[in-house]
Write a protein that holds these residues in place. Structure first.
Motif, PDB file in Angstrom:
ATOM      1  N   GLY A 219      32.900  40.048  28.480  1.00  0.00           N
ATOM      2  CA  GLY A 219      32.569  41.348  28.876  1.00  0.00           C
ATOM      3  C   GLY A 219      33.868  42.103  28.880  1.00  0.00           C
ATOM      4  O   GLY A 219      34.848  41.701  29.615  1.00  0.00           O
ATOM      5  N   ILE A 220      34.051  43.383  28.681  1.00  0.00           N
ATOM      6  CA  ILE A 220      34.912  43.970  28.925  1.00  0.00           C
ATOM      7  C   ILE A 220      34.648  45.068  29.588  1.00  0.00           C
ATOM      8  O   ILE A 220      33.707  46.054  29.208  1.00  0.00           O
ATOM      9  CB  ILE A 220      35.946  44.555  27.696  1.00  0.00           C
ATOM     10  N   VAL A 221      34.893  45.383  30.784  1.00  0.00           N
ATOM     11  CA  VAL A 221      34.467  46.499  31.727  1.00  0.00           C
ATOM     12  C   VAL A 221      35.747  47.231  32.243  1.00  0.00           C
ATOM     13  O   VAL A 221      36.499  46.692  32.685  1.00  0.00           O
ATOM     14  CB  VAL A 221      33.323  46.128  32.819  1.00  0.00           C
ATOM     15  N   PRO A 222      35.454  48.341  32.815  1.00  0.00           N
ATOM     16  CA  PRO A 222      36.669  49.016  33.674  1.00  0.00           C
ATOM     17  C   PRO A 222      36.966  47.982  35.080  1.00  0.00           C
ATOM     18  O   PRO A 222      36.096  47.593  35.450  1.00  0.00           O
ATOM     19  CB  PRO A 222      36.224  50.327  34.175  1.00  0.00           C
ATOM     20  N   VAL A 223      38.217  48.079  35.387  1.00  0.00           N
ATOM     21  CA  VAL A 223      38.797  47.256  36.402  1.00  0.00           C
ATOM     22  C   VAL A 223      37.931  47.465  37.773  1.00  0.00           C
ATOM     23  O   VAL A 223      37.576  46.506  38.507  1.00  0.00           O
ATOM     24  CB  VAL A 223      40.214  47.258  36.459  1.00  0.00           C
ATOM     25  N   SER A 224      37.472  48.676  37.959  1.00  0.00           N
ATOM     26  CA  SER A 224      36.807  49.136  39.087  1.00  0.00           C
ATOM     27  C   SER A 224      35.457  48.187  39.201  1.00  0.00           C
ATOM     28  O   SER A 224      35.004  47.787  40.219  1.00  0.00           O
ATOM     29  CB  SER A 224      36.402  50.291  39.306  1.00  0.00           C
ATOM     30  N   GLU A 225      34.717  48.350  38.128  1.00  0.00           N
ATOM     31  CA  GLU A 225      33.438  47.567  38.250  1.00  0.00           C
ATOM     32  C   GLU A 225      33.800  45.992  38.108  1.00  0.00           C
ATOM     33  O   GLU A 225      32.915  45.450  38.582  1.00  0.00           O
ATOM     34  CB  GLU A 225      32.862  47.830  36.543  1.00  0.00           C
TER      35      GLU A 225
END
Length: 100
Positions: A46-52
């Protein structure tokens, strides 16, 4: 504090990701878009924003810590039960030996 992103997760193939990596990273960084990377139709990453990603990591750490505490408490309860059963068994043997 993390604000939950309830947007859908877009599926992309590894080939498409390879050829559009810069675009994907920009969309994740600037728009909070999330992707599931598929290889032969099966999700592999998965590629998600770093905050997530950090929020998920922290949540899993807390969950692991809770499971470790719960496991230790369960083990202590089992040990206490074993000792109690052993003591009761010894007392019963003493009574039987005293009666004979």
């Amino acid at each position: 504090m993390y604000i939950y992103n309830l947007s859908e997760i877009n599926d992309i193939s590894t080939d498409w990701l390879r050829s559009h990596l810069r675009q994907v990273l920009d969309e994740v960084s600037f728009h909070g878009t999330r992707y599931a990377v598929l290889r032969r139709g099966k999700p592999i990453a998965g590629i998600v924003p770093v905050s997530e990603a950090r929020a998920l990591y922290e949540a899993s750490r807390v969950d692991r810590r809770y499971r470790d505490i719960e496991r230790d408490l369960r083990r202590q309860d089992e040990d206490r039960l074993r000792h109690a059963v052993a003591e009761m068994g010894e007392q019963a043997l003493r009574k039987v030996a005293g009666l004979r």
